[in-house]
Design an enzyme around this catalytic site. Structure first.
Site, PDB file in Angstrom:
ATOM      1  N   GLU A  46      13.599 -54.556 -25.787  1.00 41.00           N
ATOM      2  CA  GLU A  46      14.516 -55.557 -25.266  1.00 41.00           C
ATOM      3  C   GLU A  46      14.183 -56.935 -25.855  1.00 41.00           C
ATOM      4  O   GLU A  46      13.068 -57.146 -26.353  1.00 41.00           O
ATOM      5  CB  GLU A  46      14.377 -55.625 -23.734  1.00 41.00           C
ATOM      6  CG  GLU A  46      14.663 -54.304 -23.015  1.00 41.00           C
ATOM      7  CD  GLU A  46      16.147 -53.954 -22.947  1.00 41.00           C
ATOM      8  OE1 GLU A  46      16.918 -54.333 -23.847  1.00 41.00           O
ATOM      9  OE2 GLU A  46      16.531 -53.277 -21.983  1.00 41.00           O
ATOM     10  N   ASN A  52      22.618 -56.232 -26.267  1.00 35.87           N
ATOM     11  CA  ASN A  52      21.758 -57.420 -26.323  1.00 35.87           C
ATOM     12  C   ASN A  52      20.865 -57.419 -27.574  1.00 35.87           C
ATOM     13  O   ASN A  52      19.924 -58.193 -27.671  1.00 35.87           O
ATOM     14  CB  ASN A  52      20.883 -57.502 -25.063  1.00 35.87           C
ATOM     15  CG  ASN A  52      19.963 -56.297 -24.913  1.00 35.87           C
ATOM     16  OD1 ASN A  52      19.947 -55.412 -25.772  1.00 35.87           O
ATOM     17  ND2 ASN A  52      19.189 -56.265 -23.834  1.00 35.87           N
ATOM     18  N   HIS A 103      19.017 -54.806 -28.589  1.00 38.64           N
ATOM     19  CA  HIS A 103      17.838 -53.936 -28.550  1.00 38.64           C
ATOM     20  C   HIS A 103      17.975 -52.749 -29.496  1.00 38.64           C
ATOM     21  O   HIS A 103      19.081 -52.311 -29.805  1.00 38.64           O
ATOM     22  CB  HIS A 103      17.486 -53.500 -27.119  1.00 38.64           C
ATOM     23  CG  HIS A 103      18.369 -52.470 -26.487  1.00 38.64           C
ATOM     24  ND1 HIS A 103      18.584 -52.409 -25.123  1.00 38.64           N
ATOM     25  CD2 HIS A 103      19.094 -51.449 -27.001  1.00 38.64           C
ATOM     26  CE1 HIS A 103      19.380 -51.398 -24.848  1.00 38.64           C
ATOM     27  NE2 HIS A 103      19.708 -50.805 -25.958  1.00 38.64           N
ATOM     28  N   ASP A 156      13.028 -42.915 -27.222  1.00 37.42           N
ATOM     29  CA  ASP A 156      12.730 -43.429 -25.885  1.00 37.42           C
ATOM     30  C   ASP A 156      13.046 -42.420 -24.780  1.00 37.42           C
ATOM     31  O   ASP A 156      13.678 -41.400 -25.034  1.00 37.42           O
ATOM     32  CB  ASP A 156      13.482 -44.757 -25.636  1.00 37.42           C
ATOM     33  CG  ASP A 156      14.908 -44.751 -26.182  1.00 37.42           C
ATOM     34  OD1 ASP A 156      15.461 -43.660 -26.397  1.00 37.42           O
ATOM     35  OD2 ASP A 156      15.464 -45.842 -26.382  1.00 37.42           O
TER      36      ASP A 156
HETATM   37  C1  F6R Z   1      18.992 -44.772 -27.148  1.00 35.28           C
HETATM   38  C2  F6R Z   1      18.536 -46.085 -27.548  1.00 35.28           C
HETATM   39  C3  F6R Z   1      19.356 -47.315 -27.330  1.00 35.28           C
HETATM   40  C4  F6R Z   1      20.825 -47.136 -27.691  1.00 35.28           C
HETATM   41  C5  F6R Z   1      21.593 -48.429 -27.440  1.00 35.28           C
HETATM   42  C6  F6R Z   1      23.069 -48.288 -27.752  1.00 35.28           C
HETATM   43  O1  F6R Z   1      18.015 -43.793 -27.446  1.00 35.28           O
HETATM   44  O2  F6R Z   1      17.460 -46.176 -28.029  1.00 35.28           O
HETATM   45  O3  F6R Z   1      18.811 -48.356 -28.098  1.00 35.28           O
HETATM   46  O4  F6R Z   1      20.946 -46.765 -29.034  1.00 35.28           O
HETATM   47  O5  F6R Z   1      21.450 -48.816 -26.106  1.00 35.28           O
HETATM   48  O6  F6R Z   1      23.634 -47.412 -26.827  1.00 35.28           O
HETATM   49  P1  F6R Z   1      25.112 -46.865 -26.988  1.00 35.28           P
HETATM   50  O7  F6R Z   1      25.117 -46.022 -28.196  1.00 35.28           O
HETATM   51  O8  F6R Z   1      25.336 -46.043 -25.738  1.00 35.28           O
HETATM   52  O9  F6R Z   1      25.994 -48.053 -27.090  1.00 35.28           O
END
Ligand code: F6R
Length: 247
Positions: free
Chosen positions: A143, A136, A138, A67
Site C-alpha cells: 500500500e 491507490n 498498490h 499475497d
Molecule cells: C491481487 C493483488 C492486487 C490486485 C489489485 C487490483 O493479488 O495483488 O494488487 O492486483 O488490487 O485488483 P483488481 O484486478 O481487482 O482491480
C-alpha cells in the site's frame, strides 16, 4: 517499457495470456508470479482455453502468488488460494504442490513472512511476474507508505483497498483488515513483469504510476526502474497515460 493498448478487457486478457503462454512454451519449467483480483480472471480463462486446445502444458511450472488475506484458510471462498484454485489451478495440469500462496492461517506472522521469503528464494527467481494495479497504486498489497518494503510482510490494508475489495464479500466488515504480501524487493527481482489494467477508473493511477515521480506513495511507480516491464491495458485504462506520452 513495452505498452500494448487493447480495445477492451477481452483483448487485454488475450494479449496477457499470449505473453504468459509464450513464457511457458519457451521455458516449460518457468516460475510464474501470479496475482488475483478482477484483472487476471480473463487472462486465466484464456490460458485455460489454450491448455484445453493442447497449446500449453503447465506440468513443469512453479507458481508463487503475490499475497493472501491474513486469517483466511485456503478453503475460505474469499481466500486467494481458493481464488487461484477455482480460476486457474483446478483447470490446468499444474502440479498443485508446486503452487505457493502465503499461509493466511499462520499462527506466527513473522514466521509466515520469513517462510514465504525462503520459498521465493528457493524456487526463484521468478521468470515472469503478473501484476494488477490497485486504485491507490498498490502492487500486491504494498500500500502507499513512506518506504518501499523489501520482502514479504504483513500489512494493514488501506481504507481504499477495503472499500475496493468489499465487492467480493457480503459486507464490508467481512473484508480482512490485514494481509501478507510479497515486498517490492521480491517483485522487482522478477526477471520480467507483466502488469494488466482495465477500465476508466484506473486511468489516473496508471498515468501517475508510469509518468509520475517514483515514490512509495505510488508503489507501482517503482516499476519505472525495472528493465523488463510490459504493460497491457484496455483503451480506457491507458487513455491518460497515452495522452501524457504523446505530449
Ligand atoms: C491481487 C493483488 C492486487 C490486485 C489489485 C487490483 O493479488 O495483488 O494488487 O492486483 O488490487 O485488483 P483488481 O484486478 O481487482 O482491480
Amino acid at each position: 517499457m513495452k505498452i500494448y493498448c487493447e480495445k477492451d478487457y477481452e483483448a487485454m486478457s488475450r494479449r496477457a495470456a499470449g505473453i504468459l503462454g509464450a513464457q511457458v512454451i519457451l521455458k516449460p519449467d518457468s516460475v510464474l508470479g501470479l496475482a488475483t483480483g478482477s484483472s487476471p480472471v480473463g487472462t486465466y480463462q484464456e490460458l485455460i482455453r489454450r491448455y484445453e486446445a493442447g497449446e500449453l502444458d503447465f506440468s513443469k511450472v512453479t507458481s508463487v502468488n503475490l499475497d493472501e488475506y491474513k486469517g483466511l484458510s485456503g478453503e475460505n471462498d474469499q481466500s486467494y488460494r481458493y481464488f487461484m484454485n477455482i480460476h486457474f489451478f483446478d483447470h490446468v495440469n499444474i502440479d498443485k504442490s508446486r503452487t505457493f500462496v502465503p499461509d493466511g492461517l499462520a499462527k506466527d506472522s513473522q514466521k509466515a513472512c520469513t517462510e514465504y521469503n525462503a520459498i521465493i528464494r528457493r524456487e526463484g527467481p521468478v521468470d515472469l511476474q503478473l501484476l494488477g494495479l490497485g486504485n491507490n497504486g498498490h502492487i500486491g498489497f504494498n500500500e502507499p507508505a513512506p518506504i518501499f518494503e523489501k520482502e514479504t510482510h504483513c500489512v494493514d490494508l488501506a481504507a481504499s483497498t477495503i472499500e475496493a475489495n468489499k465487492r467480493f464479500f457480503e459486507k464490508e466488515e467481512d473484508v480482512p483488515r490485514q494481509a501478507y504480501t510479497m515486498g517490492i524487493g521480491n517483485i522487482m527481482q522478477a526477471k520480467k513483469i507483466l502488469i494488466i489494467v482495465s477500465g476508466e477508473g484506473k486511468a489516473d493511477i496508471v498515468a501517475q504510476a508510469f509518468c509520475g515521480p517514483v515514490t512509495p506513495e505510488v508503489p507501482a511507480s517503482i516499476l519505472q526502474f525495472h528493465s523488463d516491464v510490459t504493460l497491457v491495458g484496455d483503451e480506457a485504462a491507458l487513455s491518460k497515460l497515452m495522452e501524457r506520452l504523446e505530449q
